[in-house]
Scaffold this motif. Structure first.
Motif, mmCIF file in Angstrom:
data_model
loop_
_atom_site.group_PDB
_atom_site.id
_atom_site.type_symbol
_atom_site.label_atom_id
_atom_site.label_comp_id
_atom_site.label_asym_id
_atom_site.label_seq_id
_atom_site.Cartn_x
_atom_site.Cartn_y
_atom_site.Cartn_z
ATOM 1 N N ILE A 27 0.836 -1.199 0.000
ATOM 2 C CA ILE A 27 0.000 0.000 0.000
ATOM 3 C C ILE A 27 0.872 1.250 0.000
ATOM 4 O O ILE A 27 0.608 2.219 -0.722
ATOM 5 C CB ILE A 27 -0.953 -0.001 1.207
ATOM 6 N N THR A 28 1.926 1.238 0.823
ATOM 7 C CA THR A 28 2.844 2.373 0.892
ATOM 8 C C THR A 28 3.493 2.633 -0.462
ATOM 9 O O THR A 28 3.643 3.780 -0.887
ATOM 10 C CB THR A 28 3.942 2.115 1.939
ATOM 11 N N PHE A 29 3.865 1.554 -1.140
ATOM 12 C CA PHE A 29 4.512 1.660 -2.453
ATOM 13 C C PHE A 29 3.632 2.417 -3.436
ATOM 14 O O PHE A 29 4.073 3.353 -4.105
ATOM 15 C CB PHE A 29 4.827 0.262 -2.982
ATOM 16 N N TRP A 30 2.359 2.015 -3.527
ATOM 17 C CA TRP A 30 1.458 2.616 -4.508
ATOM 18 C C TRP A 30 0.917 3.964 -4.047
ATOM 19 O O TRP A 30 0.749 4.877 -4.855
ATOM 20 C CB TRP A 30 0.284 1.675 -4.791
ATOM 21 N N LYS A 31 0.669 4.087 -2.747
ATOM 22 C CA LYS A 31 0.017 5.288 -2.230
ATOM 23 C C LYS A 31 0.964 6.467 -2.064
ATOM 24 O O LYS A 31 0.562 7.623 -2.249
ATOM 25 C CB LYS A 31 -0.650 4.965 -0.885
ATOM 26 N N THR A 32 2.222 6.179 -1.742
ATOM 27 C CA THR A 32 3.136 7.277 -1.424
ATOM 28 C C THR A 32 4.444 7.231 -2.203
ATOM 29 O O THR A 32 4.871 8.238 -2.776
ATOM 30 C CB THR A 32 3.462 7.280 0.080
ATOM 31 N N GLU A 33 5.101 6.076 -2.225
ATOM 32 C CA GLU A 33 6.458 6.018 -2.780
ATOM 33 C C GLU A 33 6.491 6.366 -4.260
ATOM 34 O O GLU A 33 7.298 7.212 -4.690
ATOM 35 C CB GLU A 33 7.056 4.624 -2.541
#
Length: 324
Positions: free
Chosen positions: A82-88
């Motif tokens: 989720i972090t990869f797609w949402k923020t990174e």
């Protein structure tokens, strides 16, 4: 304070901070956050008093690394995917937005060359697409279904074959960036010339609208994803040509890491484009105009928002003021 004195006063602190980030040598997130704030203050000071200094580029890059490290540290227990797609990915797209714009500019220029060449040379389309494909398309046009080629083969066979081919093109667009970006530009040139001449061919035969309703149902995401892959290739190329304050090898490794992440981010869009081409495009001529146009606008809107607009939303949310 003179720039030389400013650098001398803070150089040791910056180098120590950079080493700590690279080695993940922080006792707790608060220590990292505190030093990050000091770094941002130094960056702001440099931007104000030394606007043309190379130290701004160095501090900007260091701030970007620090931000990513802080976010990762704070989110250790969160869902990595989720972090990869949402923020990174959005943050990377914001940081390297100029490369994305450059990729789209190259895409537009090369596609225009394809259109102009086809308009001024009656045999150009055949030299690019081949006599067999052109003759088949002419037969389809005469039969009243210009994009009948998309009806050939089974749904699943078309989906798998098309998706594999598009993934290959995207990966090659990135990997060939290792040649200083020239390989990436070549892949764009080859595909854009084909796209421009192909679309002009339909325009010349007075079935342009019918071709748009068919081709761009899947083409909106497919082409957009390839351009993003090309941007990743350009990032890789510039990491070799312009290492900045890093060694060329260190810069190359960074370019590979960033480029691979951006490349992977395009895979779901490429898969979905393949699904549309295998299962939906074949029915484009039979479906109401509102539906085909709606699919085109929705798919183009989704991928455009994610790569062009959402990065600014994420950047503003985290209040990270970086230059690129």
């Amino acid at each position: 304070m003179r720039e030389v004195a400013f650098i001398k006063q803070n150089k040791e602190k910056w180098m120590s901070f950079e080493t700590a980030i690279s080695n993940n040598d922080f006792k707790n997130p608060d220590e990292l956050a505190s030093q990050y704030i000091q770094l941002i203050n130094d960056l702001s000071y440099a931007q104000t008093y030394y606007p043309k200094s190379k130290v701004i580029i160095y501090l900007n890059q260091l701030a970007a690394k620090a931000f990513q490290k802080i976010y990762k540290t704070k989110r250790e227990d969160s869902n990595r995917i989720i972090t990869f797609w949402k923020t990174e990915i959005p943050m990377l797209m914001y940081q390297y937005r100029k490369m994305v714009y450059l990729a789209f500019a190259i895409f537009t220029i090369f596609t225009s060359i394809g259109v102009i060449s086809a308009a001024n040379d009656g045999e150009f389309v055949r030299s690019i697409l081949g006599d067999q494909y052109v003759n088949m398309t002419l037969e389809n046009i005469e039969a009243g279904n210009p994009v009948a080629v998309y009806k050939s083969g089974s749904n699943w066979g078309s989906f798998i074959g098309i998706t594999v081919n598009n993934l290959r093109v995207g990966i090659m667009s990135f990997v060939l960036g290792v040649f200083g970006g020239l390989g990436t530009i070549y892949i764009l040139f080859k595909n854009c010339i084909m796209l421009g001449s192909f679309q002009y061919f339909f325009y010349e035969k007075e079935v342009f609208w019918e071709s748009v309703r068919g081709i761009w149902i899947h083409g909106a995401m497919e082409i957009f994803a390839i351009v993003i892959c090309a941007a990743a290739g350009l990032i890789l190329g510039t990491s070799i040509l312009f290492p900045g304050t890093h060694s060329r090898f260190t810069s190359f490794k960074k370019g590979v890491k960033i480029g691979v992440k951006i490349l992977i981010s395009t895979f779901p869009f490429t898969f979905f484009a393949g699904f549309l081409e295998g299962f939906i495009t074949r029915y484009s001529q039979e479906m109401p105009h509102a539906i085909s146009v709606g699919i085109i606008l929705i798919t183009l809107g989704c991928i455009s928002y994610y790569y062009l607009i959402y990065p600014f939303v994420v950047n503003n949310k985290h209040n990270v003021k970086l230059i690129s």
